[in-house]
Write an enzyme that holds these catalytic residues in place. Structure first.
Site, PDB file in Angstrom:
ATOM      1  N   ASP A  39       0.971  -1.246  -0.112  1.00 33.19           N
ATOM      2  CA  ASP A  39      -0.036  -0.033  -0.096  1.00 33.19           C
ATOM      3  C   ASP A  39       0.825   1.528  -0.124  1.00 33.19           C
ATOM      4  O   ASP A  39       1.452   1.433   1.097  1.00 33.19           O
ATOM      5  CB  ASP A  39      -0.879  -0.160   1.247  1.00 33.19           C
ATOM      6  CG  ASP A  39      -1.985  -0.903   1.296  1.00 33.19           C
ATOM      7  OD1 ASP A  39      -2.023  -2.107   1.988  1.00 33.19           O
ATOM      8  OD2 ASP A  39      -2.914  -0.931   0.062  1.00 33.19           O
ATOM      9  N   ASP A 179     -10.885  -4.490  -0.675  1.00 36.21           N
ATOM     10  CA  ASP A 179      -9.769  -4.144   0.278  1.00 36.21           C
ATOM     11  C   ASP A 179     -10.079  -3.226   1.448  1.00 36.21           C
ATOM     12  O   ASP A 179     -10.509  -2.088   1.212  1.00 36.21           O
ATOM     13  CB  ASP A 179      -8.714  -3.194  -0.684  1.00 36.21           C
ATOM     14  CG  ASP A 179      -7.290  -2.847   0.126  1.00 36.21           C
ATOM     15  OD1 ASP A 179      -6.329  -2.071  -0.272  1.00 36.21           O
ATOM     16  OD2 ASP A 179      -7.458  -3.042   1.646  1.00 36.21           O
TER      17      ASP A 179
HETATM   18  C1  DX5 Z   1      -5.926   1.320   2.674  1.00 34.12           C
HETATM   19  C2  DX5 Z   1      -5.338   0.177   2.900  1.00 34.12           C
HETATM   20  C3  DX5 Z   1      -5.792  -0.813   3.815  1.00 34.12           C
HETATM   21  C4  DX5 Z   1      -5.204  -2.246   3.687  1.00 34.12           C
HETATM   22  C5  DX5 Z   1      -5.848  -3.493   4.364  1.00 34.12           C
HETATM   23  O1  DX5 Z   1      -6.134   1.967   3.756  1.00 34.12           O
HETATM   24  O2  DX5 Z   1      -5.330  -0.447   1.610  1.00 34.12           O
HETATM   25  O3  DX5 Z   1      -7.019  -1.295   3.299  1.00 34.12           O
HETATM   26  O4  DX5 Z   1      -4.566  -2.881   2.242  1.00 34.12           O
HETATM   27  O5  DX5 Z   1      -5.846  -2.928   5.647  1.00 34.12           O
HETATM   28  P1  DX5 Z   1      -6.857  -4.010   6.617  1.00 34.12           P
HETATM   29  O6  DX5 Z   1      -7.282  -5.231   6.054  1.00 34.12           O
HETATM   30  O7  DX5 Z   1      -6.044  -3.834   7.807  1.00 34.12           O
HETATM   31  O8  DX5 Z   1      -7.994  -3.090   6.665  1.00 34.12           O
END
Ligand code: DX5
Length: 230
Positions: A39, A179
């Protein structure tokens, strides 16, 4: 009827312990994951600052995993080449940030890199649908992007279902990713709405057994996805 598709769990390194990256990547592989997500946050498009291309290089050196780069940046046209050069296998950029999403997707694919287009929760699917024939993946965010560990937004389920329906009606190969807040409690709702690629950060790395959690997430997601009506 949706062709039989295999769901994928993609661990997000945003929640991994980077001081033990080799071990964390081994756990991902033990869980049978073939991709990880990096990310990328620029502190402008989202209120956080995260990783650069060097993390992609490190992952590619350490493990035979494919790397999905999620660009949460205001200048994806400028940033994408940095991550392609670093070895990204897929680059996902935001519809809200790109001046010409079709052109960027075509440019990525011309370099042999999968192109993904993402939308934030407040962005309707309408702007995404015309681009699905140009992309390898569409990402419907299920949290406001910027941080790991946020709560899954059930209000996104109709948007996921709408994109799924469009992909199926048009017979497009583009995969549908979600996501944000995906974990053992929310994965079935997401896959049941039609998501086939599920990113999970905290849901995997905050668990006592990341490899086992990935396997359980995949089993629950596959059952929910395959069991959808229609
Ligand atoms: C945006 C990021 C998160 C990450 C996943 O904030 O893209 O969504 O990938 O995080 P979790 O699975 O912990 O929400």
């Amino acid at each position: 009827m949706t062709a039989a598709r295999t769901v994928e769990i993609v661990p997000s390194l945003l929640s991994a312990d980077l001081s033990r990256l080799p071990a964390e990547l081994r756990r991902v592989q033990e869980g049978g994951a073939e991709w990880v997500t990096v990310d990328v946050m620029d502190g402008h498009f989202v209120p956080n600052l995260s990783f650069g291309p060097d993390l992609v290089r490190a992952v590619k050196r350490l493990a035979p995993l494919r790397v999905d780069v999620h660009l949460m940046v205001t200048n994806p046209e400028a940033a994408a080449p940095w991550f392609v050069k670093a070895g990204a296998d897929r680059v996902i950029f935001h519809l809200e940030a790109s001046s010409d999403p079709g052109a960027l997707a075509r440019a990525l694919r011309a370099q042999g890199v999968e192109a993904g287009i993402a939308v934030k929760p407040a962005t309707p699917a309408d702007g995404l649908l015309p681009l699905l024939s140009e992309a390898d993946l569409a990402l419907v965010m299920t949290v406001e992007p910027g941080f790991g560990g946020a709560a899954f937004l059930p209000a996104m389920l109709p948007k996921i279902a709408a994109v799924r329906r469009d992909l199926d009606e048009r017979g497009l190969p583009c995969r549908l990713q979600v996501d944000g807040g995906v974990n053992l409690e929310t994965v079935e709702a997401a896959a049941g709405a039609g998501a086939e690629v599920l990113v999970a950060g905290a849901g995997v790395f905050a668990s006592a057994d990341p490899a086992g959690t990935i396997r359980t997430l995949r089993a629950k997601a596959q059952a929910a996805y395959s069991g959808r009506a229609g």
